[in-house]
Design a protein around this motif. Structure first.
Motif, PDB file in Angstrom:
ATOM      1  N   LEU A 141       0.824  -1.208   0.000  1.00 62.05           N
ATOM      2  CA  LEU A 141       0.000   0.000   0.000  1.00 62.05           C
ATOM      3  C   LEU A 141       0.862   1.264   0.000  1.00 62.05           C
ATOM      4  O   LEU A 141       0.504   2.274  -0.609  1.00 62.05           O
ATOM      5  CB  LEU A 141      -0.926   0.021   1.225  1.00 62.05           C
ATOM      6  CG  LEU A 141      -2.009  -1.052   1.311  1.00 62.05           C
ATOM      7  CD1 LEU A 141      -2.857  -0.851   2.560  1.00 62.05           C
ATOM      8  CD2 LEU A 141      -2.895  -1.048   0.069  1.00 62.05           C
ATOM      9  N   ASP A 201       1.873   3.361  -3.140  1.00 62.50           N
ATOM     10  CA  ASP A 201       0.966   4.323  -3.762  1.00 62.50           C
ATOM     11  C   ASP A 201       1.405   5.730  -3.354  1.00 62.50           C
ATOM     12  O   ASP A 201       1.327   6.105  -2.181  1.00 62.50           O
ATOM     13  CB  ASP A 201      -0.469   4.059  -3.310  1.00 62.50           C
ATOM     14  CG  ASP A 201      -1.472   4.976  -3.987  1.00 62.50           C
ATOM     15  OD1 ASP A 201      -1.265   6.201  -3.994  1.00 62.50           O
ATOM     16  OD2 ASP A 201      -2.496   4.469  -4.488  1.00 62.50           O
ATOM     17  N   SER A 202       1.863   6.525  -4.307  1.00 62.46           N
ATOM     18  CA  SER A 202       2.432   7.839  -4.015  1.00 62.46           C
ATOM     19  C   SER A 202       1.431   8.778  -3.344  1.00 62.46           C
ATOM     20  O   SER A 202       1.777   9.504  -2.400  1.00 62.46           O
ATOM     21  CB  SER A 202       2.954   8.477  -5.305  1.00 62.46           C
ATOM     22  OG  SER A 202       3.546   9.726  -5.041  1.00 62.46           O
ATOM     23  N   ASP A 203       0.198   8.779  -3.813  1.00 64.36           N
ATOM     24  CA  ASP A 203      -0.814   9.667  -3.222  1.00 64.36           C
ATOM     25  C   ASP A 203      -1.067   9.307  -1.762  1.00 64.36           C
ATOM     26  O   ASP A 203      -1.188  10.191  -0.898  1.00 64.36           O
ATOM     27  CB  ASP A 203      -2.119   9.589  -4.013  1.00 64.36           C
ATOM     28  CG  ASP A 203      -2.017  10.239  -5.383  1.00 64.36           C
ATOM     29  OD1 ASP A 203      -1.094  11.059  -5.576  1.00 64.36           O
ATOM     30  OD2 ASP A 203      -2.847   9.933  -6.252  1.00 64.36           O
ATOM     31  N   PHE A 204      -1.163   8.018  -1.492  1.00 63.47           N
ATOM     32  CA  PHE A 204      -1.393   7.540  -0.127  1.00 63.47           C
ATOM     33  C   PHE A 204      -0.225   7.922   0.770  1.00 63.47           C
ATOM     34  O   PHE A 204      -0.402   8.411   1.893  1.00 63.47           O
ATOM     35  CB  PHE A 204      -1.584   6.024  -0.145  1.00 63.47           C
ATOM     36  CG  PHE A 204      -1.693   5.387   1.210  1.00 63.47           C
ATOM     37  CD1 PHE A 204      -2.629   5.804   2.135  1.00 63.47           C
ATOM     38  CD2 PHE A 204      -0.848   4.335   1.559  1.00 63.47           C
ATOM     39  CE1 PHE A 204      -2.737   5.209   3.389  1.00 63.47           C
ATOM     40  CE2 PHE A 204      -0.949   3.726   2.796  1.00 63.47           C
ATOM     41  CZ  PHE A 204      -1.890   4.168   3.712  1.00 63.47           C
ATOM     42  N   LYS A 205       0.981   7.742   0.254  1.00 68.29           N
ATOM     43  CA  LYS A 205       2.181   8.085   1.027  1.00 68.29           C
ATOM     44  C   LYS A 205       2.193   9.572   1.376  1.00 68.29           C
ATOM     45  O   LYS A 205       2.470   9.952   2.523  1.00 68.29           O
ATOM     46  CB  LYS A 205       3.418   7.732   0.212  1.00 68.29           C
ATOM     47  CG  LYS A 205       4.737   8.055   0.900  1.00 68.29           C
ATOM     48  CD  LYS A 205       5.864   8.058  -0.116  1.00 68.29           C
ATOM     49  CE  LYS A 205       5.670   9.191  -1.097  1.00 68.29           C
ATOM     50  NZ  LYS A 205       6.497   9.106  -2.289  1.00 68.29           N
ATOM     51  N   LYS A 218      -7.523   3.132   3.116  1.00 66.72           N
ATOM     52  CA  LYS A 218      -6.747   2.615   1.993  1.00 66.72           C
ATOM     53  C   LYS A 218      -6.819   1.099   1.941  1.00 66.72           C
ATOM     54  O   LYS A 218      -6.952   0.508   0.857  1.00 66.72           O
ATOM     55  CB  LYS A 218      -5.287   3.066   2.125  1.00 66.72           C
ATOM     56  CG  LYS A 218      -4.400   2.631   0.968  1.00 66.72           C
ATOM     57  CD  LYS A 218      -4.833   3.279  -0.327  1.00 66.72           C
ATOM     58  CE  LYS A 218      -3.892   2.911  -1.465  1.00 66.72           C
ATOM     59  NZ  LYS A 218      -4.334   3.482  -2.760  1.00 66.72           N
ATOM     60  N   GLN A 248     -10.197   0.100   0.502  1.00 62.39           N
ATOM     61  CA  GLN A 248     -10.261   0.325  -0.942  1.00 62.39           C
ATOM     62  C   GLN A 248      -9.479  -0.741  -1.692  1.00 62.39           C
ATOM     63  O   GLN A 248      -9.927  -1.251  -2.716  1.00 62.39           O
ATOM     64  CB  GLN A 248      -9.695   1.704  -1.271  1.00 62.39           C
ATOM     65  CG  GLN A 248     -10.522   2.857  -0.758  1.00 62.39           C
ATOM     66  CD  GLN A 248      -9.789   4.175  -0.857  1.00 62.39           C
ATOM     67  OE1 GLN A 248      -8.675   4.259  -1.399  1.00 62.39           O
ATOM     68  NE2 GLN A 248     -10.387   5.227  -0.328  1.00 62.39           N
ATOM     69  N   ARG A 249      -8.319  -1.083  -1.176  1.00 62.97           N
ATOM     70  CA  ARG A 249      -7.467  -2.075  -1.826  1.00 62.97           C
ATOM     71  C   ARG A 249      -8.150  -3.441  -1.832  1.00 62.97           C
ATOM     72  O   ARG A 249      -8.143  -4.148  -2.840  1.00 62.97           O
ATOM     73  CB  ARG A 249      -6.134  -2.157  -1.081  1.00 62.97           C
ATOM     74  CG  ARG A 249      -5.233  -3.298  -1.509  1.00 62.97           C
ATOM     75  CD  ARG A 249      -4.502  -2.999  -2.795  1.00 62.97           C
ATOM     76  NE  ARG A 249      -3.659  -4.106  -3.200  1.00 62.97           N
ATOM     77  CZ  ARG A 249      -2.663  -4.019  -4.062  1.00 62.97           C
ATOM     78  NH1 ARG A 249      -2.387  -2.871  -4.618  1.00 62.97           N
ATOM     79  NH2 ARG A 249      -1.942  -5.060  -4.382  1.00 62.97           N
ATOM     80  N   GLU A 294       4.744  -6.468  -6.332  1.00 64.02           N
ATOM     81  CA  GLU A 294       3.812  -5.435  -6.769  1.00 64.02           C
ATOM     82  C   GLU A 294       4.418  -4.572  -7.872  1.00 64.02           C
ATOM     83  O   GLU A 294       3.752  -4.244  -8.869  1.00 64.02           O
ATOM     84  CB  GLU A 294       3.436  -4.561  -5.575  1.00 64.02           C
ATOM     85  CG  GLU A 294       2.389  -3.512  -5.872  1.00 64.02           C
ATOM     86  CD  GLU A 294       0.979  -4.041  -5.970  1.00 64.02           C
ATOM     87  OE1 GLU A 294       0.057  -3.240  -6.202  1.00 64.02           O
ATOM     88  OE2 GLU A 294       0.798  -5.267  -5.822  1.00 64.02           O
ATOM     89  N   SER A 295       5.668  -4.222  -7.709  1.00 64.77           N
ATOM     90  CA  SER A 295       6.338  -3.380  -8.695  1.00 64.77           C
ATOM     91  C   SER A 295       6.456  -4.079 -10.044  1.00 64.77           C
ATOM     92  O   SER A 295       6.216  -3.479 -11.098  1.00 64.77           O
ATOM     93  CB  SER A 295       7.729  -3.003  -8.171  1.00 64.77           C
ATOM     94  OG  SER A 295       8.353  -2.073  -9.024  1.00 64.77           O
ATOM     95  N   ASN A 309       2.890  -4.278 -11.642  1.00 69.10           N
ATOM     96  CA  ASN A 309       2.423  -2.980 -12.126  1.00 69.10           C
ATOM     97  C   ASN A 309       3.155  -2.559 -13.391  1.00 69.10           C
ATOM     98  O   ASN A 309       2.552  -2.042 -14.338  1.00 69.10           O
ATOM     99  CB  ASN A 309       2.603  -1.912 -11.045  1.00 69.10           C
ATOM    100  CG  ASN A 309       1.616  -2.060  -9.903  1.00 69.10           C
ATOM    101  OD1 ASN A 309       0.600  -2.732 -10.031  1.00 69.10           O
ATOM    102  ND2 ASN A 309       1.918  -1.437  -8.783  1.00 69.10           N
TER     103      ASN A 309
END
Length: 290
Positions: free
Chosen positions: A123, A126-130, A149, A152-153, A185-186, A189
């Motif tokens: 989680l 996620d740049s926005d979450f961070k 978060k 949502q995930r 994850e990376s 994605n």
């Protein structure tokens, strides 16, 4: 079990100002001490620093995820500090760390606990979450953001695609708490952005997740081994392979797929050293009685 079950309000400190990486790590461990999650600070500190020697957990764009698993940790726990101006953490992009999350687990942590730790590490990618966590004004806000978060995930997660991927991968880090999950994850994605599919097996602290089947291995054209510890790879004998550190899969996954496209994967020929220990023992026993 929710991720926030591992985070005490006493283990979160916002807008702090460590001047060095060492001081930041000490702050994170002190928070766990205050929360009653650690019984010996020096033992935890020793293992966190040992992990840093193997490869900095300072990731890109302000995130650092130091971690340790040992007998000095009483219960699986997470501590968090935000450093708005940043602190040098030897990050791969040379940028200061602004959100630092320490993952700590006892030696006999349960599989479900370790899975949740890995999920939280993912989680954080996620740049926005961070950035929302860094900007949080209270501990309650941090916990609320994490709960939202996670929810949502969970709703958006899709089943694992299996069976027909031409690229398969294995990820593993020395402790198996966060980096191996983040590498998975990376890779996934990055592959999706390139219109590709990759099946990734993860070596975590509590065991192997998303295990590759014999059929998947047989059908694959290329294997990516992103591991910073020894994993069994003799089963990939005869396959084209790219081997790299787990950190590369997290920070520069596109490079790995570019190498595949450029035909740089080399055919792997297994040796006895690449066999799992269990296979070696079986062969030894068989030779004794043959």
């Amino acid at each position: 079990m929710k991720i926030t079950n591992f985070i005490s309000k006493k283990s979160v400190a916002l807008d702090v100002h460590p001047s060095t990486k060492q001081e930041a790590i000490d702050m994170l461990i002190d928070l766990l001490m205050t929360a009653g999650a650690v019984k010996d600070k020096e033992v935890v500190r020793r293992d966190v620093l040992a992990r840093e020697v193997q490869g900095s957990t300072g990731l890109s764009d302000g995130l650092a995820t130091p971690h340790a698993q040992n007998a000095a940790v009483k219960k699986t726990s997470i501590s968090i500090i935000t450093v708005p101006e940043g602190v040098n953490f030897d990050s791969i992009d040379n940028k200061p760390a602004r959100l630092l999350v320490l993952f700590a687990a006892p030696l006999k942590a349960g599989a479900s606990e370790m899975t949740e730790m890995g999920r939280f590490a993912v989680l954080l990618m996620d740049s926005d979450f961070k950035e929302k966590l860094i900007a949080a004004k209270s501990v309650d806000e941090v916990l609320k953001l994490i709960d939202e978060k996670e929810s949502q995930r969970t709703k958006s997660e899709t089943p694992e695609i299996t069976g027909d991927s031409k690229i398969i991968a294995v990820t593993a880090c020395p402790t198996g708490i966060s980096s191996s999950f983040m590498a998975r994850e990376s890779l996934k994605n990055c592959a999706a952005k390139l219109g590709m599919n990759v099946r990734v097996e993860v070596y975590g602290a509590a065991g192997v997740y998303h295990s590759l089947t014999d059929e998947e291995i047989q059908n694959a054209d290329v294997v990516i081994v992103a591991a910073s510890k020894k994993v069994p790879i003799s089963r990939f004998d005869g396959k084209k392979m790219i081997q790299t550190a787990v950190g590369t899969a997290i920070r520069k996954p596109e490079q790995l797929f570019e190498r595949i496209k450029a035909g740089q994967a080399q055919v792997f020929h297994a040796t006895e050293d690449d066999e799992p220990i269990s296979s070696k023992i079986f062969k030894k026993i068989k030779s004794i009685f043959s």
